[in-house]
Design an enzyme around this catalytic site. Structure first.
Site, PDB file in Angstrom:
ATOM      1  N   TYR A   1       0.846  -1.202   0.000  1.00 23.71           N
ATOM      2  CA  TYR A   1       0.000   0.000   0.000  1.00 23.71           C
ATOM      3  C   TYR A   1       0.885   1.257   0.000  1.00 23.71           C
ATOM      4  CZ  TYR A   1      -3.343   3.385   2.008  1.00 23.71           C
ATOM      5  OH  TYR A   1      -4.129   4.484   2.260  1.00 23.71           O
TER       6      TYR A   1
ATOM      7  N   LYS B   1       1.421   4.059  -2.880  1.00 26.17           N
ATOM      8  CA  LYS B   1       1.099   5.471  -2.614  1.00 26.17           C
ATOM      9  C   LYS B   1       2.286   6.366  -3.000  1.00 26.17           C
ATOM     10  CE  LYS B   1      -3.138   5.331  -1.427  1.00 26.17           C
ATOM     11  NZ  LYS B   1      -4.114   5.904  -2.390  1.00 26.17           N
TER      12      LYS B   1
HETATM   13  C1  VAH Z   1      -4.743   2.194   6.394  1.00 23.69           C
HETATM   14  N1  VAH Z   1      -6.510   3.806   6.799  1.00 23.69           N
HETATM   15  O1  VAH Z   1      -4.815   1.902   7.579  1.00 23.69           O
HETATM   16  C2  VAH Z   1      -5.331   3.534   5.959  1.00 23.69           C
HETATM   17  C3  VAH Z   1      -4.367   4.699   6.150  1.00 23.69           C
HETATM   18  C4  VAH Z   1      -2.477   5.735   7.451  1.00 23.69           C
HETATM   19  C5  VAH Z   1      -3.300   4.506   7.172  1.00 23.69           C
HETATM   20  O2  VAH Z   1      -3.798   5.096   4.939  1.00 23.69           O
HETATM   21  O3  VAH Z   1      -4.255   1.462   5.557  1.00 23.69           O
END
Ligand code: VAH
Length: 317
Positions: free
Chosen positions: A143, A147
């Protein structure tokens, strides 16, 4: 007149951003789309909704052209915890969806494009306290990697093609209207629900895990303020650090106990502890405050009062 397309309108951010943008631009000028069924709160709002798979380039391109879309908000994404269970799938969705929409916005000369980043873009060797806007950025989750890579693509499309793309590194977001999906910070939502339902909560992070957090009301207002700011004020075309507060599970439990005195919490850290440990504990968002006047409004106590009052009604407790 602006015509706005929201992709991923059924998610935790999407529902609230759609409702807020309809207040600003008029209900019929904000088209909500999602790959899933229309969210009940959007159904209630009775604005335009379409099924749309952001991975279907042709369908997205057709809708942007036929509806004369002037602004796109892309909120569809696989979050940190879910992403670790299927890394290549998460990378593909998070990146291909962005590349599709960047190209479509370029080809259709869309006026403005919003794509959210996250403090998850930072990694374990980033300074943990008051993490600066410009620093070591080596994410260790899919993730976070998607990003940070996405931020670089956004800046590329601004520098190469002049696309007015804007982005924010959201902290963990706390909300009650729409359920979160697969995030590491979701404990900060579940704790309120369980406190009301059972007066007990087992937290998947350890008690002193400090993370940057923000109330959804602030995040939505900040997003719209960023998008409404004159282009010359937007000096950072990757993503702005955005912050409100930081707290640990122990501290949010203490805030809840002011309202539910016999609330108890215990801790059973799981795989998400490692994800949380790789993120900053607090964020320096002075550039956002300087460039376009960002100010948060909700602190821990205000959040707790608002969450408990609204969840009591929503859960009919
Ligand atoms: C997550 N809610 O937990 C998201 C967020 C900073 C964390 O980007 O993956």
């Amino acid at each position: 007149m602006d015509k706005i397309l929201i992709i991923g309108a059924g998610g935790q951010i999407g529902v609230e951003l759609t409702l807020a943008l309809r207040q600003v631009y008029g209900r019929n000028n904000v088209i909500a789309t999602d790959i899933r069924e229309e969210h009940p709160l959007l159904k209630e709002d009775n604005g335009p909704f379409r099924h749309l798979d952001v991975m279907d380039f042709k369908e997205v391109a057709k809708m942007v052209a036929q509806e004369n879309i002037t602004q796109v908000y892309l909120l569809a994404a696989i979050l940190s915890a879910t992403g670790e269970s299927k890394p290549v799938w998460a990378w593909d969705i998070n990146m291909q969806s962005l590349l599709n929409v960047l190209e479509i916005c370029r080809e259709n000369k869309v006026k403005k494009f919003y794509w959210p980043s996250s403090i998850a873009a930072f990694g374990p060797n980033t300074p943990k306290q008051d993490t600066p806007q410009h620093t070591i950025i080596e994410p260790v989750t899919v993730y976070g990697i998607s990003k940070y890579a996405g931020e670089l693509w956004c800046r590329y499309y601004f520098q190469r093609y002049g696309l007015d793309i804007r982005s924010l590194r959201y902290p963990g977001l706390i909300s009650w209207k729409s359920a979160p999906g697969g995030g590491t910070t979701d404990y900060a939502i579940d704790i309120y629900i369980e406190a009301l339902k059972k007066k007990q909560f087992t937290c998947f992070l350890s008690e002193d895990t400090y993370l940057p957090m923000m109330y959804m009301n602030d995040a939505i207002r900040g997003t719209i303020e960023l998008m409404e700011a004159p282009a010359e004020q937007i000096k950072n075309r990757m993503a702005y650090n955005l912050s409100a507060m930081s707290f640990s599970p122990k501290e949010i439990a203490a805030a809840i106990r002011k309202h539910i005195p016999d609330f108890t919490i215990d801790y059973a850290p799981d795989y998400r502890q490692q994800i949380a440990a790789s993120w900053p504990q607090s964020i320096d968002d002075s550039e956002a405050r300087a460039d376009w006047g960002w100010q948060h409004e909700f602190d821990m106590d205000k959040i707790t009062i608002d969450m408990l009052a609204n969840l009591k009604k929503k859960l009919a407790l």
